[in-house]
Design a protein around this motif. Structure first.
Motif, mmCIF file in Angstrom:
data_model
loop_
_atom_site.group_PDB
_atom_site.id
_atom_site.type_symbol
_atom_site.label_atom_id
_atom_site.label_comp_id
_atom_site.label_asym_id
_atom_site.label_seq_id
_atom_site.Cartn_x
_atom_site.Cartn_y
_atom_site.Cartn_z
ATOM 1 N N ILE A 283 17.207 5.003 -8.028
ATOM 2 C CA ILE A 283 15.871 4.724 -8.540
ATOM 3 C C ILE A 283 15.342 3.438 -7.925
ATOM 4 N N HIS A 284 14.104 3.468 -7.509
ATOM 5 C CA HIS A 284 13.413 2.225 -7.148
ATOM 6 C C HIS A 284 12.146 2.164 -7.988
ATOM 7 N N GLY A 285 11.884 0.996 -8.570
ATOM 8 C CA GLY A 285 10.774 0.847 -9.503
ATOM 9 C C GLY A 285 11.241 1.135 -10.914
ATOM 10 N N PRO A 286 10.343 1.352 -11.859
ATOM 11 C CA PRO A 286 8.903 1.384 -11.632
ATOM 12 C C PRO A 286 8.331 0.016 -11.265
ATOM 13 N N ILE A 287 7.342 0.058 -10.353
ATOM 14 C CA ILE A 287 6.588 -1.153 -10.050
ATOM 15 C C ILE A 287 5.107 -0.831 -10.221
ATOM 16 N N ALA A 288 4.331 -1.903 -10.390
ATOM 17 C CA ALA A 288 2.895 -1.715 -10.605
ATOM 18 C C ALA A 288 2.264 -1.050 -9.378
ATOM 19 N N GLN A 289 1.363 -0.105 -9.637
ATOM 20 C CA GLN A 289 0.671 0.586 -8.541
ATOM 21 C C GLN A 289 0.029 -0.411 -7.575
ATOM 22 N N GLY A 290 -0.571 -1.471 -8.133
ATOM 23 C CA GLY A 290 -1.244 -2.472 -7.295
ATOM 24 C C GLY A 290 -0.262 -3.090 -6.309
ATOM 25 N N ASP A 291 0.909 -3.489 -6.799
ATOM 26 C CA ASP A 291 1.904 -4.115 -5.920
ATOM 27 C C ASP A 291 2.374 -3.125 -4.853
ATOM 28 N N PHE A 292 2.571 -1.872 -5.288
ATOM 29 C CA PHE A 292 3.042 -0.843 -4.361
ATOM 30 C C PHE A 292 2.021 -0.625 -3.237
ATOM 31 N N LEU A 293 0.765 -0.448 -3.602
ATOM 32 C CA LEU A 293 -0.256 -0.162 -2.583
ATOM 33 C C LEU A 293 -0.488 -1.374 -1.680
ATOM 34 N N LEU A 294 -0.462 -2.567 -2.252
ATOM 35 C CA LEU A 294 -0.654 -3.764 -1.421
ATOM 36 C C LEU A 294 0.512 -3.929 -0.454
ATOM 37 N N ALA A 295 1.731 -3.627 -0.924
ATOM 38 C CA ALA A 295 2.901 -3.729 -0.038
ATOM 39 C C ALA A 295 2.798 -2.723 1.105
ATOM 40 N N LEU A 296 2.153 -1.594 0.850
ATOM 41 C CA LEU A 296 2.003 -0.584 1.915
ATOM 42 C C LEU A 296 0.823 -0.899 2.840
ATOM 43 N N GLY A 297 0.038 -1.939 2.508
ATOM 44 C CA GLY A 297 -1.052 -2.335 3.407
ATOM 45 C C GLY A 297 -2.442 -1.925 2.947
ATOM 46 N N ALA A 298 -2.662 -1.865 1.614
ATOM 47 C CA ALA A 298 -3.976 -1.448 1.096
ATOM 48 C C ALA A 298 -5.094 -2.368 1.590
ATOM 49 N N ALA A 299 -4.829 -3.675 1.611
ATOM 50 C CA ALA A 299 -5.891 -4.627 1.993
ATOM 51 C C ALA A 299 -6.271 -4.428 3.465
ATOM 52 N N GLN A 300 -5.261 -4.274 4.321
ATOM 53 C CA GLN A 300 -5.523 -4.096 5.753
ATOM 54 C C GLN A 300 -6.252 -2.777 6.016
ATOM 55 N N ARG A 301 -5.849 -1.733 5.276
ATOM 56 C CA ARG A 301 -6.496 -0.425 5.457
ATOM 57 C C ARG A 301 -7.962 -0.494 5.014
ATOM 58 N N ALA A 302 -8.213 -1.196 3.914
ATOM 59 C CA ALA A 302 -9.593 -1.355 3.437
ATOM 60 C C ALA A 302 -10.413 -2.099 4.493
ATOM 61 N N GLU A 303 -9.848 -3.167 5.070
ATOM 62 C CA GLU A 303 -10.572 -3.936 6.102
ATOM 63 C C GLU A 303 -10.906 -3.059 7.298
ATOM 64 N N ALA A 304 -9.945 -2.227 7.715
ATOM 65 C CA ALA A 304 -10.183 -1.353 8.874
ATOM 66 C C ALA A 304 -11.318 -0.367 8.578
ATOM 67 N N LEU A 305 -11.329 0.174 7.350
ATOM 68 C CA LEU A 305 -12.395 1.123 6.987
ATOM 69 C C LEU A 305 -13.752 0.430 6.970
ATOM 70 N N ILE A 306 -13.763 -0.799 6.487
ATOM 71 C CA ILE A 306 -15.019 -1.551 6.400
ATOM 72 C C ILE A 306 -15.533 -1.883 7.804
ATOM 73 N N ARG A 307 -14.618 -2.248 8.704
ATOM 74 C CA ARG A 307 -15.031 -2.519 10.097
ATOM 75 C C ARG A 307 -15.626 -1.262 10.727
ATOM 76 N N ALA A 308 -15.016 -0.109 10.408
ATOM 77 C CA ALA A 308 -15.475 1.142 11.014
ATOM 78 C C ALA A 308 -16.800 1.604 10.399
ATOM 79 N N ASN A 309 -17.057 1.207 9.166
ATOM 80 C CA ASN A 309 -18.264 1.678 8.486
ATOM 81 C C ASN A 309 -18.836 0.574 7.592
ATOM 82 N N PRO A 310 -19.455 -0.435 8.251
ATOM 83 C CA PRO A 310 -19.903 -1.624 7.501
ATOM 84 C C PRO A 310 -20.928 -1.294 6.413
ATOM 85 N N LYS A 311 -21.700 -0.234 6.600
ATOM 86 C CA LYS A 311 -22.705 0.117 5.585
ATOM 87 C C LYS A 311 -22.062 0.379 4.231
ATOM 88 N N GLU A 312 -20.832 0.904 4.261
ATOM 89 C CA GLU A 312 -20.139 1.253 3.008
ATOM 90 C C GLU A 312 -19.205 0.133 2.540
#
Ligand code: SAH
Length: 349
Positions: A283-312
């Motif tokens: 078993i690994h976890g349970p860990i908070a969804q926020g920590d899990f997604l941030l560890a997988l690179g949620a912030a970087q992925r959001a930045e890449a999407l924003i660069r690709a589509n600044p209007k959104e």
């Protein structure tokens, strides 16, 4: 005129007596004609799930799957399994995010565990032209290496509720009032229970957790595999009375409109962990969804999407924030991984 599910349940109770909450839940969600999921129209209207909030959720889980496929030895073929895919949004994002990883795609046999014929059709439509197999239960997953994902699946499995009535435990049941309305009550008989909490006045139990872990343990006995569950519930406390109903985004009484509202309750992660450890799984976890997604690179992925589509930019940032923020879904939702023994730790934990 067709008889409503409410009236059909009332008739059943008149004829056979009050029914446990778990049976009520099963009828409300899965009655073949009038069950909530069988009709399949409420998803996205009555409640909204993480993959429907932001594509980032499914994309990160897709990359997680590709990574974990390598950590289980890159088996070819293997089963890529999702439990309860709803409208298929999560799997669509998983497949899109991993499209460039062709060996992973070529090896994956997509297998969806889905009870609802209406949702099966929605999944086939959304995932076209990907070939897939639908099955009814986790036990029906063929033998072989598997990677399994499930978001907001465990919370809708029928739950039993127990209440301490002076010194005895009783099961919470649904019966009828004098006015023939559905009401909660307590069983006449004392249920046979193995483990009861010492200091609680009430608790919930989800019998199907045992069946799910058993099925995983059987699959993992001869082949490597890994399962990721994301759901809401406390990380270490046992839920007591968490049965809730949602309709049009608002919480209503679970007895108000059987079959027309989503019924759900908190997942007991501590219990899931205990059951899996007892079966020799890792078993690994349970860990908070926020920590899990941030560890997988949620912030970087959001930045890449924003660069690709600044209007959104604002909408993208808000949606990802909602998934990871502790005041929103970031902490209330937990991620847990259950694995066959002797694998490296999964990404994100
Ligand atoms: N995972 C999706 C939707 C979750 S809703 C998302 O994240 O958006 C729950 C899903 O599980 C629905 O598809 C429902 O039909 C399915 N489901 C619920 N109980 C089930 C059961 N016992 N067997 C198979 N599928 C089930």
């Amino acid at each position: 005129m067709t008889t409503s599910l409410n009236d059909r349940i009332a008739k059943l109770i008149r004829e056979t007596g009050p029914i446990p909450v778990s049976v009520y839940m099963q009828l409300c969600l899965h009655d073949p004609r009038q069950g909530y999921y069988s009709q399949g129209e409420g998803l996205g209207r009555d409640f909204i799930t993480a993959p429907e909030i932001s594509q980032v959720f499914g994309e990160l889980i897709g990359l997680w799957c590709a990574h974990e496929w390598r950590s289980i030895g890159a088996p070819d073929p293997f089963r890529l399994v999702e439990l309860g895919p709803g409208r298929g949004v999560l799997m669509a994002d998983v497949l899109r995010a991993t499209r460039a990883i062709s060996d992973f795609h070529d090896a994956a046999d997509l297998t969806l565990v889905e009870a609802s014929p209406a949702l099966r059709r929605a999944q086939i439509d959304r995932l076209k032209p990907t070939e897939l197999t639908h099955i009814n239960t986790i036990e029906a997953i063929p033998d072989g290496p598997i990677l399994l994902i499930a978001n907001e699946f465990l919370d809708c499995l029928p739950v039993r509720q127990f209440i301490r009535d002076t010194e005895q435990w009783r099961e919470r049941v649904v019966g009828l009032s004098d006015a023939n309305e559905l009401v909660f009550g307590l069983s006449d008989t004392v249920p046979a229970l193995d483990n009861t909490p010492d200091n609680a006045q009430q608790f919930e139990m989800r019998p199907s957790l045992v069946a799910i872990v058993d099925a995983l343990a059987q699959r993992f006995a001869n082949h490597p595999g890994r399962a990721l569950f994301i759901d809401y519930g406390p990380a270490d406390a046992a839920p007591d009375d968490t049965l809730r109903a949602y309709k049009n985004g608002a919480q209503i009484s679970p007895l108000e409109t059987p079959g027309d509202a989503d019924l759900t309750s908190d997942v007991d992660f501590a219990d899931l962990k205990r059951i899996a450890l007892a079966q020799g799984l890792e078993i690994h976890g349970p860990i908070a969804q926020g920590d899990f997604l941030l560890a997988l690179g949620a912030a970087q992925r959001a930045e890449a999407l924003i660069r690709a589509n600044p209007k959104e930019a604002e909408a993208t940032a808000d949606a990802v924030h909602r998934l990871v923020d502790s005041a929103s879904m970031g902490v209330r939702f937990q991620a847990i991984a259950i694995s066959s023994p002797n694998l490296p730790p999964p990404a994100g934990f």
